[in-house]
Design a protein around this motif. Structure first.
Motif, PDB file in Angstrom:
ATOM      1  N   TYR A  69       0.892  -0.936   0.289  1.00 37.79           N
ATOM      2  CA  TYR A  69       0.135  -0.252   0.152  1.00 37.79           C
ATOM      3  C   TYR A  69       0.770   1.336   0.355  1.00 37.79           C
ATOM      4  CZ  TYR A  69      -3.808  -3.090   1.580  1.00 37.79           C
ATOM      5  OH  TYR A  69      -4.716  -4.433   1.375  1.00 37.79           O
ATOM      6  N   THR A  71       1.204   5.825  -0.531  1.00 38.31           N
ATOM      7  CA  THR A  71       0.749   6.687  -0.547  1.00 38.31           C
ATOM      8  C   THR A  71       2.124   8.114  -0.871  1.00 38.31           C
ATOM      9  OG1 THR A  71      -0.581   8.939   1.128  1.00 38.31           O
ATOM     10  CG2 THR A  71       1.639   7.393   2.529  1.00 38.31           C
ATOM     11  N   VAL A  80       0.885   9.000   8.002  1.00 37.12           N
ATOM     12  CA  VAL A  80       1.114   8.180   7.825  1.00 37.12           C
ATOM     13  C   VAL A  80       0.395   7.204   8.950  1.00 37.12           C
ATOM     14  CG1 VAL A  80       2.835   6.135   7.142  1.00 37.12           C
ATOM     15  CG2 VAL A  80       2.802   8.096   5.846  1.00 37.12           C
ATOM     16  N   ALA A  81       0.828   7.224  10.239  1.00 34.42           N
ATOM     17  CA  ALA A  81      -0.103   6.265  11.908  1.00 34.42           C
ATOM     18  C   ALA A  81      -1.269   6.157  11.255  1.00 34.42           C
ATOM     19  CB  ALA A  81       0.199   7.418  12.660  1.00 34.42           C
ATOM     20  N   ARG A  84      -2.414   4.131   7.968  1.00 38.02           N
ATOM     21  CA  ARG A  84      -2.119   2.934   8.712  1.00 38.02           C
ATOM     22  C   ARG A  84      -2.956   2.128   9.411  1.00 38.02           C
ATOM     23  NH1 ARG A  84       3.905   2.966   9.445  1.00 38.02           N
ATOM     24  NH2 ARG A  84       5.404   2.162   7.111  1.00 38.02           N
ATOM     25  N   ASP A  85      -3.682   3.236  10.803  1.00 36.73           N
ATOM     26  CA  ASP A  85      -4.417   2.368  11.697  1.00 36.73           C
ATOM     27  C   ASP A  85      -5.727   2.687  11.058  1.00 36.73           C
ATOM     28  OD1 ASP A  85      -2.834   2.826  13.835  1.00 36.73           O
ATOM     29  OD2 ASP A  85      -3.719   4.940  13.924  1.00 36.73           O
ATOM     30  N   LEU A  87      -6.340   1.487   7.386  1.00 33.25           N
ATOM     31  CA  LEU A  87      -6.352   0.423   7.243  1.00 33.25           C
ATOM     32  C   LEU A  87      -6.442  -0.865   8.036  1.00 33.25           C
ATOM     33  CD1 LEU A  87      -5.868  -1.153   4.277  1.00 33.25           C
ATOM     34  CD2 LEU A  87      -3.095  -1.115   5.132  1.00 33.25           C
ATOM     35  N   ALA A  88      -5.885  -0.281   9.474  1.00 29.71           N
ATOM     36  CA  ALA A  88      -6.086  -2.089  10.377  1.00 29.71           C
ATOM     37  C   ALA A  88      -6.929  -2.546  10.368  1.00 29.71           C
ATOM     38  CB  ALA A  88      -5.268  -1.352  11.060  1.00 29.71           C
ATOM     39  N   ALA A 108      -2.652  -7.408   6.914  1.00 31.79           N
ATOM     40  CA  ALA A 108      -1.743  -6.466   5.954  1.00 31.79           C
ATOM     41  C   ALA A 108      -0.292  -6.900   6.982  1.00 31.79           C
ATOM     42  CB  ALA A 108      -1.262  -5.208   6.283  1.00 31.79           C
ATOM     43  N   GLU A 109       0.796  -6.156   7.155  1.00 35.31           N
ATOM     44  CA  GLU A 109       1.670  -6.252   7.592  1.00 35.31           C
ATOM     45  C   GLU A 109       2.802  -4.759   7.887  1.00 35.31           C
ATOM     46  OE1 GLU A 109       4.523  -9.311   8.798  1.00 35.31           O
ATOM     47  OE2 GLU A 109       3.570 -10.839   7.295  1.00 35.31           O
ATOM     48  N   ILE A 110       2.723  -3.827   8.442  1.00 37.52           N
ATOM     49  CA  ILE A 110       4.005  -3.398   8.214  1.00 37.52           C
ATOM     50  C   ILE A 110       5.131  -3.846   8.343  1.00 37.52           C
ATOM     51  CG2 ILE A 110       4.968  -1.350   8.994  1.00 37.52           C
ATOM     52  CD1 ILE A 110       1.669  -0.955   8.554  1.00 37.52           C
TER      53      ILE A 110
END
Length: 129
Positions: A69, A71, A80-81, A84-85, A87-88, A108-110
């Motif tokens: 993913y 951006t 970004v955080a 990510r939140d 998306l999670a 998904a994984e970071i």
């Protein structure tokens, strides 16, 4: 642009503009082969099986991280955080189980950027052969 030189690999080649069009080109006989990512291959097999029933996989590349993913690079760390939140949350929301299944998403994984060096290693391996 770094990468494989298609002129060195094939007598002729063409860009179709997308994986689905590349599959259609192979199915019609206009092309002999195409490189299709596993996500597209899986989605076409699930949602458009008639488009891939005339095709078969010649081989698979070794495992590598899936599609990232992305951006814009200008996003702040806070943005970004937040992305990510979000998306999670979407990947965990029971109400979105149907759409996730349709898209073949189960998490998904970071990962660190270095995890995608595997793709560069595979490209170098292919070029050496």
């Amino acid at each position: 642009e770094a990468g494989l030189d298609p002129d060195a690999l094939f007598a002729s080649w063409a860009e179709t503009g997308g994986h689905r069009a590349s599959c259609a080109s192979v199915a019609s006989g206009a092309a002999d082969v195409a490189a299709i990512d596993c996500v597209t291959w899986g989605l076409l097999g699930k949602h458009a099986p008639r488009e891939v029933e005339a095709l078969r996989a010649l081989g698979w590349t070794p495992p590598a991280p899936s599609l990232p993913y992305v951006t814009t690079a200008s996003r702040s760390d806070a943005e970004v955080a937040a992305l990510r939140d979000a998306l999670a949350g979407a990947l965990a929301d029971p109400a979105l189980a149907g759409p996730r299944a349709a898209l073949l998403l189960d998490g998904a994984e970071i990962l660190p950027d270095a995890a995608y060096d595997r793709a560069l290693e595979l490209e170098a391996l292919a070029a050496s052969r």
